[in-house]
Design a protein around this motif. Structure first.
Motif, PDB file in Angstrom:
ATOM      1  N   GLN A 122       0.831  -1.211   0.000  1.00  9.41           N
ATOM      2  CA  GLN A 122       0.000   0.000   0.000  1.00  9.41           C
ATOM      3  C   GLN A 122       0.859   1.253   0.000  1.00  9.41           C
ATOM      4  O   GLN A 122       0.561   2.226  -0.715  1.00  9.41           O
ATOM      5  N   GLN A 123       1.930   1.257   0.772  1.00 12.64           N
ATOM      6  CA  GLN A 123       2.817   2.425   0.808  1.00 12.64           C
ATOM      7  C   GLN A 123       3.478   2.639  -0.549  1.00 12.64           C
ATOM      8  O   GLN A 123       3.614   3.782  -1.012  1.00 12.64           O
ATOM      9  N   LEU A 124       3.874   1.574  -1.189  1.00 13.91           N
ATOM     10  CA  LEU A 124       4.486   1.683  -2.509  1.00 13.91           C
ATOM     11  C   LEU A 124       3.483   2.240  -3.518  1.00 13.91           C
ATOM     12  O   LEU A 124       3.828   3.102  -4.343  1.00 13.91           O
ATOM     13  N   ASP A 127       3.116   5.948  -2.943  1.00 15.55           N
ATOM     14  CA  ASP A 127       4.289   6.686  -3.425  1.00 15.55           C
ATOM     15  C   ASP A 127       4.265   6.825  -4.948  1.00 15.55           C
ATOM     16  O   ASP A 127       4.588   7.895  -5.495  1.00 15.55           O
ATOM     17  N   LEU A 128       3.911   5.743  -5.641  1.00 17.38           N
ATOM     18  CA  LEU A 128       3.875   5.791  -7.106  1.00 17.38           C
ATOM     19  C   LEU A 128       2.765   6.723  -7.604  1.00 17.38           C
ATOM     20  O   LEU A 128       2.937   7.422  -8.611  1.00 17.38           O
ATOM     21  N   LEU A 129       1.654   6.762  -6.901  1.00 17.86           N
ATOM     22  CA  LEU A 129       0.573   7.653  -7.307  1.00 17.86           C
ATOM     23  C   LEU A 129       0.896   9.106  -6.976  1.00 17.86           C
ATOM     24  O   LEU A 129       0.406  10.021  -7.656  1.00 17.86           O
ATOM     25  N   PRO A 138      -0.611  14.557 -20.673  1.00 14.98           N
ATOM     26  CA  PRO A 138      -0.945  13.175 -20.293  1.00 14.98           C
ATOM     27  C   PRO A 138       0.274  12.442 -19.748  1.00 14.98           C
ATOM     28  O   PRO A 138       1.418  12.839 -19.999  1.00 14.98           O
ATOM     29  N   ALA A 139       0.013  11.372 -19.036  1.00 12.90           N
ATOM     30  CA  ALA A 139       1.081  10.562 -18.460  1.00 12.90           C
ATOM     31  C   ALA A 139       0.885   9.109 -18.873  1.00 12.90           C
ATOM     32  O   ALA A 139      -0.238   8.670 -19.115  1.00 12.90           O
ATOM     33  N   ASP A 140       1.992   8.361 -18.936  1.00  9.90           N
ATOM     34  CA  ASP A 140       1.921   6.943 -19.274  1.00  9.90           C
ATOM     35  C   ASP A 140       1.771   6.142 -17.986  1.00  9.90           C
ATOM     36  O   ASP A 140       2.732   5.940 -17.248  1.00  9.90           O
ATOM     37  N   LEU A 141       0.549   5.708 -17.716  1.00  6.15           N
ATOM     38  CA  LEU A 141       0.270   4.986 -16.483  1.00  6.15           C
ATOM     39  C   LEU A 141       1.011   3.655 -16.423  1.00  6.15           C
ATOM     40  O   LEU A 141       1.359   3.187 -15.337  1.00  6.15           O
ATOM     41  N   GLN A 142       1.270   3.061 -17.570  1.00  4.19           N
ATOM     42  CA  GLN A 142       2.021   1.812 -17.604  1.00  4.19           C
ATOM     43  C   GLN A 142       3.445   2.043 -17.113  1.00  4.19           C
ATOM     44  O   GLN A 142       3.973   1.269 -16.309  1.00  4.19           O
ATOM     45  N   ASP A 143       4.061   3.098 -17.559  1.00  5.77           N
ATOM     46  CA  ASP A 143       5.450   3.377 -17.201  1.00  5.77           C
ATOM     47  C   ASP A 143       5.581   3.823 -15.750  1.00  5.77           C
ATOM     48  O   ASP A 143       6.500   3.407 -15.042  1.00  5.77           O
ATOM     49  N   ILE A 144       4.661   4.661 -15.303  1.00  9.46           N
ATOM     50  CA  ILE A 144       4.769   5.250 -13.969  1.00  9.46           C
ATOM     51  C   ILE A 144       4.225   4.340 -12.877  1.00  9.46           C
ATOM     52  O   ILE A 144       4.751   4.317 -11.761  1.00  9.46           O
ATOM     53  N   LEU A 149       4.939  -1.014 -10.060  1.00  4.93           N
ATOM     54  CA  LEU A 149       4.437  -1.625  -8.826  1.00  4.93           C
ATOM     55  C   LEU A 149       4.823  -3.099  -8.697  1.00  4.93           C
ATOM     56  O   LEU A 149       5.500  -3.474  -7.729  1.00  4.93           O
ATOM     57  N   PRO A 150       4.436  -3.975  -9.618  1.00  8.72           N
ATOM     58  CA  PRO A 150       4.803  -5.392  -9.445  1.00  8.72           C
ATOM     59  C   PRO A 150       6.310  -5.633  -9.501  1.00  8.72           C
ATOM     60  O   PRO A 150       6.820  -6.530  -8.829  1.00  8.72           O
ATOM     61  N   THR A 151       7.003  -4.825 -10.317  1.00 14.18           N
ATOM     62  CA  THR A 151       8.448  -5.005 -10.433  1.00 14.18           C
ATOM     63  C   THR A 151       9.140  -4.721  -9.107  1.00 14.18           C
ATOM     64  O   THR A 151       9.996  -5.497  -8.658  1.00 14.18           O
TER      65      THR A 151
END
Length: 402
Positions: A122-124, A127-129, A138-144, A149-151
């Motif tokens: 949840q903390q990760l 932080d990413l959001l 626009p932003a690339d949600l896949q990249d960001i 997250l899973p990586t």
């Protein structure tokens, strides 16, 4: 019979423009298993039985007469890395070796162990959001987000430094690509060498992570070889980020493309998120081309007689879209019983990381749409986001605004 079949289709079949499984699978499912041609790559081109019906796919995944051991003579190879030139993973083994190595990490993905990871995940996510919110639109949600997250989750579980996670994303992408076997093997080798060095370091300086436990408890005493440890770590790393990355992105994409579905999933504080995750996995069936087996004795499956030495392709997308098991399969239906889908596999090769992946997907959806309720896809052609030429379905990018 397999070699003399008159109609032989070239496999794999490309997805439809909307990213759904190939329409030809529905046609083939009306008949007994048909014959397809596996392209040349790490192994020679050859013919194989294609399994498409839901009950046949289930049987094939569990039947010990179909071997996953790609080192056997004549075994079909889908990942474009020559099995004779690599330390293998237990995913491509049969029992008892498969069970021996798989058992070494069984306690790492129990429901209890995964629940303990929830605060850190949840903390990760938070932080990413934060990073997404600060990014120009626009932003690339896949990249960001959906790739990171899973990586990072699986890298930290294994004990791989955060700063090295982009390296593994790139090496995995090359390894599972289907265009250039030599390039796939080079990436595979580089990844394996890195993990071998890291495992040796963990033996000398263990930390609280999976690779350290494998090194200290099993490598040091001589219960496993360094190649076996590397094979386990590589499988956990690749499976832990590649599949979850693309499933998270596709879960998000489905909601961005269907406002009514999004409202239904997110209603009542996301009461249906867990059900949606299962149904979206069935619908997208991202493990599209990777399941191949070798018949090790004569037997019958789906009404055809298979001979020892025959190759078999098991189509997860075809089984998950069989209307006899899932009526109206090309529709995401939150009311259906999607729990019997086969995206995680079934039988001895059932995905050990399923509890962790479920948690990541559920937390990702819940938190993302709570923080960005106005999230929108920023692509003139939604079909342009899908990637091609790889054994796992997914997206190239996911441009969004909010």
């Amino acid at each position: 019979m397999l070699e003399s079949a008159e109609t032989v289709l070239d496999w794999p079949f490309p997805r439809t423009k909307s990213g759904c499984p190939a329409a030809v699978l529905a046609e083939l499912r009306e008949e007994p298993p048909s014959v397809v041609r596996i392209p040349a790559g790490a192994s020679e081109s050859r013919r194989a039985w294609l399994i498409t019906k839901y009950p046949d796919v289930r049987q094939a995944l569990m039947d010990p007469r179909l071997s996953a051991d790609e080192t056997l003579p004549g075994a079909p190879v889908r990942i474009q890395v020559d099995p004779a030139q690599k330390p293998g993973s237990f995913l491509r083994m049969d029992d008892p070796e498969h069970a021996r190595l798989r058992g070494l990490i069984a306690t790492e993905f129990t429901a209890r162990r995964v629940r303990a990871l929830r605060p850190a995940i949840q903390q990760l996510i938070d932080d990413l959001l934060d990073e997404l919110e600060a990014h120009p639109q626009p932003a690339d949600l896949q990249d960001i987000f959906s790739r990171k997250l899973p990586t990072l989750v699986i890298a930290r579980l294994l004990g791989v430094p955060d700063e090295d996670s982009p390296y593994f994303v790139e090496k995995t992408r090359l390894t599972i690509g289907q265009g250039d076997p030599a390039r796939s093997y080079a990436a595979y080798t580089e990844m394996s060498e890195y993990l071998g060095v890291l495992a040796t370091r963990k033996l000398d300086d263990p930390q609280d992570d999976l690779m350290s436990r494998l090194a200290v408890d099993h490598l040091g005493p001589g219960h496993i070889t360094l190649d076996e440890l590397v094979g386990i770590a590589r499988l956990v790393l690749v499976a832990g980020h590649e599949t979850t990355t693309n499933q998270i992105a596709l879960n998000i994409l489905s909601l961005l493309l269907d406002e009514k579905l999004k409202e239904e999933v997110l209603a009542d504080d996301g009461a249906l998120i867990a059900q949606y995750v299962e149904e979206a996995m069935r619908y997208w069936s991202i493990s599209q081309d990777a399941i191949v087996r070798l018949a090790v004795e004569d037997f019958e499956l789906g009404g055809v007689s298979m001979k020892k030495g025959d190759a078999v392709v098991i189509s997860i997308p075809a089984g998950n879209h069989d209307p006899s098991a899932f009526p109206d399969p090309l529709r995401i239906d939150l009311r259906r019983d999607a729990g019997k889908h086969m995206q995680w596999g079934i039988g001895p090769h059932y995905c050990q990381g399923a509890p962790l992946a479920r948690l990541e997907m559920e937390l990702a959806l819940r938190t993302l749409f709570r923080r960005f309720p106005g999230l929108r896809l920023d692509a003139e052609d939604p079909d342009s986001v899908f990637r091609t030429g790889t054994v796992f379905h997914g997206v190239r990018h996911l441009p969004v605004t909010w």
